[in-house]
Design a protein around this motif. Sequence first.
Motif, PDB file in Angstrom:
ATOM      1  N   GLU A 133       0.847  -1.189   0.000  1.00 34.52           N
ATOM      2  CA  GLU A 133       0.000   0.000   0.000  1.00 34.52           C
ATOM      3  C   GLU A 133       0.883   1.239   0.000  1.00 34.52           C
ATOM      4  O   GLU A 133       1.915   1.271   0.660  1.00 34.52           O
ATOM      5  N   LEU A 134       0.465   2.255  -0.749  1.00 33.99           N
ATOM      6  CA  LEU A 134       1.151   3.546  -0.750  1.00 33.99           C
ATOM      7  C   LEU A 134       0.245   4.582  -0.116  1.00 33.99           C
ATOM      8  O   LEU A 134      -0.971   4.535  -0.274  1.00 33.99           O
ATOM      9  N   ARG A 135       0.863   5.511   0.579  1.00 37.63           N
ATOM     10  CA  ARG A 135       0.131   6.637   1.165  1.00 37.63           C
ATOM     11  C   ARG A 135       0.709   7.932   0.614  1.00 37.63           C
ATOM     12  O   ARG A 135       1.892   7.999   0.309  1.00 37.63           O
ATOM     13  N   PHE A 136      -0.143   8.933   0.531  1.00 36.96           N
ATOM     14  CA  PHE A 136       0.280  10.235   0.028  1.00 36.96           C
ATOM     15  C   PHE A 136      -0.010  11.311   1.055  1.00 36.96           C
ATOM     16  O   PHE A 136      -1.022  11.272   1.743  1.00 36.96           O
ATOM     17  N   ARG A 137       0.899  12.276   1.090  1.00 39.59           N
ATOM     18  CA  ARG A 137       0.752  13.427   1.978  1.00 39.59           C
ATOM     19  C   ARG A 137       1.206  14.652   1.180  1.00 39.59           C
ATOM     20  O   ARG A 137       2.257  14.627   0.548  1.00 39.59           O
ATOM     21  N   LEU A 138       0.417  15.716   1.203  1.00 38.76           N
ATOM     22  CA  LEU A 138       0.745  16.946   0.490  1.00 38.76           C
ATOM     23  C   LEU A 138       0.511  18.123   1.423  1.00 38.76           C
ATOM     24  O   LEU A 138      -0.627  18.410   1.791  1.00 38.76           O
ATOM     25  N   LEU A 139       1.594  18.780   1.812  1.00 45.05           N
ATOM     26  CA  LEU A 139       1.522  19.873   2.777  1.00 45.05           C
ATOM     27  C   LEU A 139       2.383  21.043   2.327  1.00 45.05           C
ATOM     28  O   LEU A 139       3.356  20.852   1.585  1.00 45.05           O
ATOM     29  N   PRO A 140       2.070  22.260   2.776  1.00 46.02           N
ATOM     30  CA  PRO A 140       2.901  23.412   2.420  1.00 46.02           C
ATOM     31  C   PRO A 140       4.259  23.349   3.113  1.00 46.02           C
ATOM     32  O   PRO A 140       4.382  22.825   4.222  1.00 46.02           O
ATOM     33  N   ALA A 141       5.263  23.880   2.421  1.00 44.38           N
ATOM     34  CA  ALA A 141       6.616  23.967   2.979  1.00 44.38           C
ATOM     35  C   ALA A 141       7.243  25.260   2.463  1.00 44.38           C
ATOM     36  O   ALA A 141       8.014  25.253   1.513  1.00 44.38           O
ATOM     37  N   GLY A 142       6.872  26.387   3.055  1.00 44.60           N
ATOM     38  CA  GLY A 142       7.374  27.683   2.602  1.00 44.60           C
ATOM     39  C   GLY A 142       6.771  28.036   1.251  1.00 44.60           C
ATOM     40  O   GLY A 142       5.565  28.004   1.062  1.00 44.60           O
ATOM     41  N   ALA A 143       7.642  28.347   0.268  1.00 46.41           N
ATOM     42  CA  ALA A 143       7.186  28.692  -1.081  1.00 46.41           C
ATOM     43  C   ALA A 143       6.997  27.442  -1.940  1.00 46.41           C
ATOM     44  O   ALA A 143       6.815  27.543  -3.143  1.00 46.41           O
ATOM     45  N   HIS A 144       7.059  26.283  -1.328  1.00 40.84           N
ATOM     46  CA  HIS A 144       6.887  25.015  -2.029  1.00 40.84           C
ATOM     47  C   HIS A 144       5.821  24.174  -1.329  1.00 40.84           C
ATOM     48  O   HIS A 144       5.340  24.529  -0.263  1.00 40.84           O
ATOM     49  N   ALA A 145       5.512  23.062  -1.953  1.00 39.82           N
ATOM     50  CA  ALA A 145       4.674  22.048  -1.326  1.00 39.82           C
ATOM     51  C   ALA A 145       5.515  20.785  -1.256  1.00 39.82           C
ATOM     52  O   ALA A 145       6.347  20.539  -2.124  1.00 39.82           O
ATOM     53  N   GLN A 146       5.332  20.026  -0.195  1.00 36.04           N
ATOM     54  CA  GLN A 146       6.039  18.753  -0.121  1.00 36.04           C
ATOM     55  C   GLN A 146       5.041  17.631  -0.351  1.00 36.04           C
ATOM     56  O   GLN A 146       4.044  17.513   0.337  1.00 36.04           O
ATOM     57  N   LEU A 147       5.331  16.853  -1.382  1.00 35.56           N
ATOM     58  CA  LEU A 147       4.526  15.693  -1.733  1.00 35.56           C
ATOM     59  C   LEU A 147       5.304  14.463  -1.289  1.00 35.56           C
ATOM     60  O   LEU A 147       6.386  14.199  -1.797  1.00 35.56           O
ATOM     61  N   ASP A 148       4.761  13.747  -0.313  1.00 40.23           N
ATOM     62  CA  ASP A 148       5.409  12.552   0.212  1.00 40.23           C
ATOM     63  C   ASP A 148       4.690  11.311  -0.289  1.00 40.23           C
ATOM     64  O   ASP A 148       3.463  11.238  -0.247  1.00 40.23           O
ATOM     65  N   VAL A 149       5.462  10.344  -0.759  1.00 40.43           N
ATOM     66  CA  VAL A 149       4.966   9.021  -1.129  1.00 40.43           C
ATOM     67  C   VAL A 149       5.500   8.090  -0.045  1.00 40.43           C
ATOM     68  O   VAL A 149       6.698   7.852   0.042  1.00 40.43           O
ATOM     69  N   GLU A 205      13.779  18.178 -11.373  1.00 38.14           N
ATOM     70  CA  GLU A 205      14.577  19.325 -11.805  1.00 38.14           C
ATOM     71  C   GLU A 205      13.746  20.274 -12.670  1.00 38.14           C
ATOM     72  O   GLU A 205      13.821  21.491 -12.521  1.00 38.14           O
ATOM     73  N   ARG A 206      12.949  19.724 -13.570  1.00 40.16           N
ATOM     74  CA  ARG A 206      12.124  20.551 -14.449  1.00 40.16           C
ATOM     75  C   ARG A 206      11.119  21.386 -13.662  1.00 40.16           C
ATOM     76  O   ARG A 206      10.774  22.491 -14.042  1.00 40.16           O
ATOM     77  N   HIS A 207      10.668  20.853 -12.544  1.00 40.03           N
ATOM     78  CA  HIS A 207       9.730  21.584 -11.702  1.00 40.03           C
ATOM     79  C   HIS A 207      10.434  22.560 -10.766  1.00 40.03           C
ATOM     80  O   HIS A 207       9.784  23.235  -9.968  1.00 40.03           O
ATOM     81  N   GLY A 208      11.754  22.630 -10.859  1.00 42.24           N
ATOM     82  CA  GLY A 208      12.506  23.538  -9.995  1.00 42.24           C
ATOM     83  C   GLY A 208      12.464  23.103  -8.546  1.00 42.24           C
ATOM     84  O   GLY A 208      12.593  23.914  -7.641  1.00 42.24           O
ATOM     85  N   GLY A 209      12.270  21.817  -8.331  1.00 46.28           N
ATOM     86  CA  GLY A 209      12.161  21.296  -6.972  1.00 46.28           C
ATOM     87  C   GLY A 209      13.285  20.342  -6.633  1.00 46.28           C
ATOM     88  O   GLY A 209      14.341  20.349  -7.274  1.00 46.28           O
ATOM     89  N   GLU A 210      13.044  19.535  -5.647  1.00 47.75           N
ATOM     90  CA  GLU A 210      14.013  18.547  -5.204  1.00 47.75           C
ATOM     91  C   GLU A 210      13.292  17.244  -4.930  1.00 47.75           C
ATOM     92  O   GLU A 210      12.066  17.206  -4.799  1.00 47.75           O
ATOM     93  N   PHE A 223       8.960  14.884  -2.668  1.00 50.86           N
ATOM     94  CA  PHE A 223       9.112  15.783  -3.808  1.00 50.86           C
ATOM     95  C   PHE A 223       8.798  17.189  -3.321  1.00 50.86           C
ATOM     96  O   PHE A 223       7.729  17.413  -2.751  1.00 50.86           O
ATOM     97  N   LEU A 224       9.696  18.141  -3.546  1.00 53.43           N
ATOM     98  CA  LEU A 224       9.385  19.549  -3.301  1.00 53.43           C
ATOM     99  C   LEU A 224       8.925  20.121  -4.629  1.00 53.43           C
ATOM    100  O   LEU A 224       9.651  20.072  -5.620  1.00 53.43           O
ATOM    101  N   LEU A 225       7.707  20.630  -4.650  1.00 56.31           N
ATOM    102  CA  LEU A 225       7.109  21.150  -5.876  1.00 56.31           C
ATOM    103  C   LEU A 225       6.766  22.622  -5.698  1.00 56.31           C
ATOM    104  O   LEU A 225       6.405  23.056  -4.601  1.00 56.31           O
ATOM    105  N   PRO A 226       6.831  23.401  -6.785  1.00 52.03           N
ATOM    106  CA  PRO A 226       6.533  24.825  -6.667  1.00 52.03           C
ATOM    107  C   PRO A 226       5.038  25.079  -6.489  1.00 52.03           C
ATOM    108  O   PRO A 226       4.207  24.394  -7.080  1.00 52.03           O
TER     109      PRO A 226
END
Length: 190
Positions: free
Chosen positions: A86-102, A138-143, A159-162
Amino acid sequence: AAFAGLLMASVTGSATEGIRSQWPLEDMRGEDLLTLARSRIERRTGLPTKLEAADSALWLRVDSFPLAQGLCYLAQRLKDEFSVRELRFRLLPAGAHAQLDVLWRGPPMSSETAFGWQSEPFTQGGEDSPLTLAQVSERHGGELWYQFDVPTQMAYFRFLLPLASSRVGAAARGAPPSRPEFYDFDLFHH
Protein backbone atom coordinates in the motif's frame (compact mmCIF):
# COMPACT_ATOMS: atom_id res chain seq x y z
CA ALA A 1 28.94 -1.55 -32.19
CA ALA A 2 30.59 1.23 -30.18
CA PHE A 3 29.48 3.80 -32.78
CA ALA A 4 25.90 2.47 -32.67
CA GLY A 5 25.92 2.75 -28.86
CA LEU A 6 27.15 6.36 -29.01
CA LEU A 7 24.59 7.22 -31.68
CA MET A 8 21.75 5.68 -29.62
CA ALA A 9 22.86 7.56 -26.49
CA SER A 10 22.97 10.80 -28.49
CA VAL A 11 19.50 10.26 -29.98
CA THR A 12 18.03 9.31 -26.59
CA GLY A 13 19.64 12.37 -24.97
CA SER A 14 18.27 14.65 -27.71
CA ALA A 15 14.78 13.15 -27.37
CA THR A 16 14.83 13.54 -23.59
CA GLU A 17 15.97 17.15 -23.85
CA GLY A 18 13.24 17.84 -26.41
CA ILE A 19 10.57 16.41 -24.14
CA ARG A 20 11.86 18.31 -21.12
CA SER A 21 12.01 21.65 -22.94
CA GLN A 22 8.39 21.32 -24.16
CA TRP A 23 6.83 20.68 -20.75
CA PRO A 24 4.34 23.39 -19.91
CA LEU A 25 3.94 24.05 -16.22
CA GLU A 26 0.36 24.92 -15.31
CA ASP A 27 -1.53 25.77 -12.15
CA MET A 28 -3.31 22.77 -10.67
CA ARG A 29 -4.97 22.01 -7.37
CA GLY A 30 -2.77 19.72 -5.32
CA GLU A 31 -5.71 17.45 -4.50
CA ASP A 32 -6.42 17.03 -8.24
CA LEU A 33 -2.81 15.97 -8.84
CA LEU A 34 -3.10 13.38 -6.06
CA THR A 35 -6.39 12.08 -7.48
CA LEU A 36 -4.78 11.69 -10.90
CA ALA A 37 -1.66 9.97 -9.54
CA ARG A 38 -3.57 7.64 -7.22
CA SER A 39 -5.98 6.61 -9.97
CA ARG A 40 -3.12 5.91 -12.38
CA ILE A 41 -1.19 3.89 -9.78
CA GLU A 42 -4.18 1.79 -8.76
CA ARG A 43 -5.19 1.14 -12.37
CA ARG A 44 -1.71 0.30 -13.71
CA THR A 45 -0.09 -1.46 -10.74
CA GLY A 46 -3.04 -2.79 -8.72
CA LEU A 47 -1.44 -1.23 -5.64
CA PRO A 48 -3.97 0.35 -3.24
CA THR A 49 -3.34 3.96 -2.23
CA LYS A 50 -4.54 6.16 0.62
CA LEU A 51 -4.54 9.87 1.22
CA GLU A 52 -2.91 10.48 4.59
CA ALA A 53 -3.06 14.28 4.54
CA ALA A 54 -3.60 17.01 1.96
CA ASP A 55 -4.00 20.75 2.30
CA SER A 56 -7.04 21.53 0.13
CA ALA A 57 -5.90 25.13 -0.37
CA LEU A 58 -2.63 24.18 -2.12
CA TRP A 59 -2.28 25.04 -5.79
CA LEU A 60 0.83 23.79 -7.57
CA ARG A 61 2.68 24.83 -10.73
CA VAL A 62 3.29 21.45 -12.38
CA ASP A 63 3.13 19.35 -15.50
CA SER A 64 0.81 16.66 -14.24
CA PHE A 65 1.47 13.94 -16.84
CA PRO A 66 5.20 13.29 -16.31
CA LEU A 67 4.75 13.73 -12.56
CA ALA A 68 1.94 11.15 -12.44
CA GLN A 69 3.97 8.93 -14.77
CA GLY A 70 6.97 9.15 -12.43
CA LEU A 71 4.88 8.39 -9.35
CA CYS A 72 3.41 5.34 -11.10
CA TYR A 73 6.91 4.17 -12.04
CA LEU A 74 8.00 4.56 -8.42
CA ALA A 75 4.96 2.61 -7.20
CA GLN A 76 5.69 -0.26 -9.59
CA ARG A 77 9.32 -0.47 -8.44
CA LEU A 78 8.25 -0.49 -4.78
CA LYS A 79 5.71 -3.22 -5.43
CA ASP A 80 8.08 -5.40 -7.50
CA GLU A 81 11.29 -5.01 -5.51
CA PHE A 82 10.13 -4.36 -1.93
CA SER A 83 6.74 -6.11 -1.95
CA VAL A 84 5.00 -2.92 -0.83
CA ARG A 85 1.28 -3.56 -0.36
CA GLU A 86 0.00 0.00 0.00
CA LEU A 87 1.15 3.55 -0.75
CA ARG A 88 0.13 6.64 1.17
CA PHE A 89 0.28 10.23 0.03
CA ARG A 90 0.75 13.43 1.98
CA LEU A 91 0.74 16.95 0.49
CA LEU A 92 1.52 19.87 2.78
CA PRO A 93 2.90 23.41 2.42
CA ALA A 94 6.62 23.97 2.98
CA GLY A 95 7.37 27.68 2.60
CA ALA A 96 7.19 28.69 -1.08
CA HIS A 97 6.89 25.01 -2.03
CA ALA A 98 4.67 22.05 -1.33
CA GLN A 99 6.04 18.75 -0.12
CA LEU A 100 4.53 15.69 -1.73
CA ASP A 101 5.41 12.55 0.21
CA VAL A 102 4.97 9.02 -1.13
CA LEU A 103 5.01 6.84 2.01
CA TRP A 104 5.09 3.10 2.65
CA ARG A 105 5.79 0.73 5.49
CA GLY A 106 8.73 -1.62 5.10
CA PRO A 107 12.45 -2.09 5.48
CA PRO A 108 14.82 0.78 4.68
CA MET A 109 16.16 1.14 1.17
CA SER A 110 19.86 1.65 0.50
CA SER A 111 20.90 5.10 -0.66
CA GLU A 112 22.37 3.49 -3.81
CA THR A 113 18.99 1.97 -4.68
CA ALA A 114 17.16 5.25 -4.06
CA PHE A 115 19.67 7.17 -6.19
CA GLY A 116 19.48 4.54 -8.93
CA TRP A 117 15.70 4.78 -9.10
CA GLN A 118 15.91 8.56 -9.40
CA SER A 119 18.42 8.28 -12.26
CA GLU A 120 16.89 5.48 -14.35
CA PRO A 121 14.35 6.09 -17.14
CA PHE A 122 10.73 5.08 -16.53
CA THR A 123 10.69 1.56 -17.97
CA GLN A 124 8.38 -0.46 -15.71
CA GLY A 125 4.64 -0.87 -15.47
CA GLY A 126 4.07 0.30 -19.05
CA GLU A 127 5.76 3.63 -18.30
CA ASP A 128 8.32 3.51 -21.11
CA SER A 129 9.87 6.97 -21.24
CA PRO A 130 13.38 8.38 -21.48
CA LEU A 131 12.63 10.64 -18.49
CA THR A 132 13.89 10.05 -14.95
CA LEU A 133 12.50 11.10 -11.56
CA ALA A 134 15.49 13.42 -11.14
CA GLN A 135 14.73 15.14 -14.47
CA VAL A 136 11.05 15.55 -13.59
CA SER A 137 11.96 17.04 -10.23
CA GLU A 138 14.58 19.32 -11.81
CA ARG A 139 12.12 20.55 -14.45
CA HIS A 140 9.73 21.58 -11.70
CA GLY A 141 12.51 23.54 -10.00
CA GLY A 142 12.16 21.30 -6.97
CA GLU A 143 14.01 18.55 -5.20
CA LEU A 144 13.56 14.85 -4.54
CA TRP A 145 15.00 12.65 -1.83
CA TYR A 146 14.44 9.39 0.03
CA GLN A 147 14.12 9.17 3.82
CA PHE A 148 13.36 6.49 6.41
CA ASP A 149 11.65 7.32 9.71
CA VAL A 150 12.92 4.77 12.26
CA PRO A 151 10.27 5.25 15.00
CA THR A 152 7.33 4.69 12.66
CA GLN A 153 9.14 2.29 10.28
CA MET A 154 7.81 4.38 7.39
CA ALA A 155 9.88 5.18 4.34
CA TYR A 156 9.12 7.92 1.87
CA PHE A 157 10.22 9.81 -1.19
CA ARG A 158 9.66 13.54 -0.81
CA PHE A 159 9.11 15.78 -3.81
CA LEU A 160 9.38 19.55 -3.30
CA LEU A 161 7.11 21.15 -5.88
CA PRO A 162 6.53 24.82 -6.67
CA LEU A 163 3.36 26.51 -5.55
CA ALA A 164 1.39 28.37 -8.18
CA SER A 165 2.98 31.84 -8.22
CA SER A 166 -0.28 33.78 -7.99
CA ARG A 167 -1.27 31.72 -4.97
CA VAL A 168 1.96 31.90 -2.95
CA GLY A 169 1.10 35.33 -1.52
CA ALA A 170 -2.53 34.38 -0.91
CA ALA A 171 -1.51 31.18 0.87
CA ALA A 172 0.94 33.11 3.03
CA ARG A 173 -1.80 35.59 3.99
CA GLY A 174 -4.28 32.79 4.59
CA ALA A 175 -6.75 34.31 2.12
CA PRO A 176 -8.49 32.10 -0.39
CA PRO A 177 -7.26 32.63 -3.95
CA SER A 178 -9.53 34.73 -6.14
CA ARG A 179 -10.48 33.86 -9.68
CA PRO A 180 -10.14 36.46 -12.45
CA GLU A 181 -13.33 37.69 -14.08
CA PHE A 182 -13.58 38.22 -17.82
CA TYR A 183 -16.29 40.15 -19.67
CA ASP A 184 -16.89 40.14 -23.40
CA PHE A 185 -19.20 43.09 -23.95
CA ASP A 186 -19.20 42.54 -27.72
CA LEU A 187 -20.25 38.89 -27.52
CA PHE A 188 -23.72 39.43 -29.03
CA HIS A 189 -22.68 42.06 -31.60
CA HIS A 190 -20.92 39.61 -33.97
